[in-house]
Design an enzyme around this catalytic site. Structure first.
Site, PDB file in Angstrom:
ATOM      1  N   HIS A   1       0.966  -1.162   0.053  1.00 52.74           N
ATOM      2  CA  HIS A   1       0.010   0.109   0.151  1.00 52.74           C
ATOM      3  C   HIS A   1       0.976   1.264  -0.101  1.00 52.74           C
ATOM      4  O   HIS A   1       2.042   1.248   0.228  1.00 52.74           O
ATOM      5  CB  HIS A   1      -1.054   0.067   1.091  1.00 52.74           C
TER       6      HIS A   1
ATOM      7  N   GLU B   1      -1.987  -7.178   7.932  1.00 47.80           N
ATOM      8  CA  GLU B   1      -0.694  -6.749   8.479  1.00 47.80           C
ATOM      9  C   GLU B   1      -0.649  -7.732   9.714  1.00 47.80           C
ATOM     10  O   GLU B   1      -1.719  -7.833  10.424  1.00 47.80           O
ATOM     11  CB  GLU B   1      -0.640  -5.373   8.651  1.00 47.80           C
TER      12      GLU B   1
END
Length: 189
Positions: free
Chosen positions: A8, A79
């Site tokens: 990202h 994550e």
């Protein structure tokens, strides 16, 4: 078969160095530009499968890169759960736990390396079964473990794969052997 691994774009916490696991932060303006720079590169590809982390920063990157409608949310790409270290900088963690290394020690109240490895092994299996190129939109530490697992190394080996925000990497095969084709690739813009 190529696995396009996209971290990202930049967030406020990536700028400050804070560990951003499950906290759902958005991209900065620069992070949005990083994501948009991926669109023309990824538009040249045909993907059998596009997977994205459920977290906003990865989904926003996926959308801006042109794949929001075709992406499937995969919790395996979340994550690392940093537990008690969520939101802390490496310096703050070092003060609490000298010598700490996420890829060896995991996080108190969060995930251990083996747990993250098991999650990404499922993503790798799903990608290998796709019969074509795959795009994965996710986060720094989890993608570093994924790269290690792709080439048959333990989760701890993720420590050897530095990965900046807004980057494109490609995992592939050398003959029948899983390999890293491109890692931590920055797109000009």
């Amino acid at each position: 078969m190529n696995i396009f691994v996209i971290r990202h774009g930049e967030t406020e916490w990536s700028l400050s160095g804070q560990h951003t696991g499950t906290t759902d932060v958005s991209l900065t303006d620069n992070g949005r530009r990083q994501a948009e720079r991926m669109r023309p590169v990824l538009a040249k590809q045909t993907f059998a499968l596009v997977l994205v982390s459920p977290l906003q920063r990865a989904r926003e990157t996926c959308d801006l890169a042109g794949f929001g409608e075709n992406a499937i949310v995969d919790p395996g790409l979340m994550e690392w759960n940093y537990g008690e270290y969520e939101g802390l900088t490496p310096q703050q963690i070092e003060a609490k736990s000298p010598g700490w290394l996420i890829f060896r020690d995991g996080c108190p109240g969060g995930e251990k390396p083996a747990q993250v490895g098991a999650r990404v092994d499922q993503v790798v299996g799903r990608a290998r079964a796709a019969n074509g190129d795959v795009a994965l939109f996710a986060h720094g530490h989890v993608l570093r473990v994924l790269a290690a697992r792709w080439i048959g190394l333990p989760p701890r080996a993720g420590q050897h794969f530095l990965l900046n925000t807004g980057t494109l990497s490609v995992l592939a095969y050398y003959h029948e052997i899983p390999a890293v084709r491109i890692w931590n690739g920055h797109l000009a813009g």
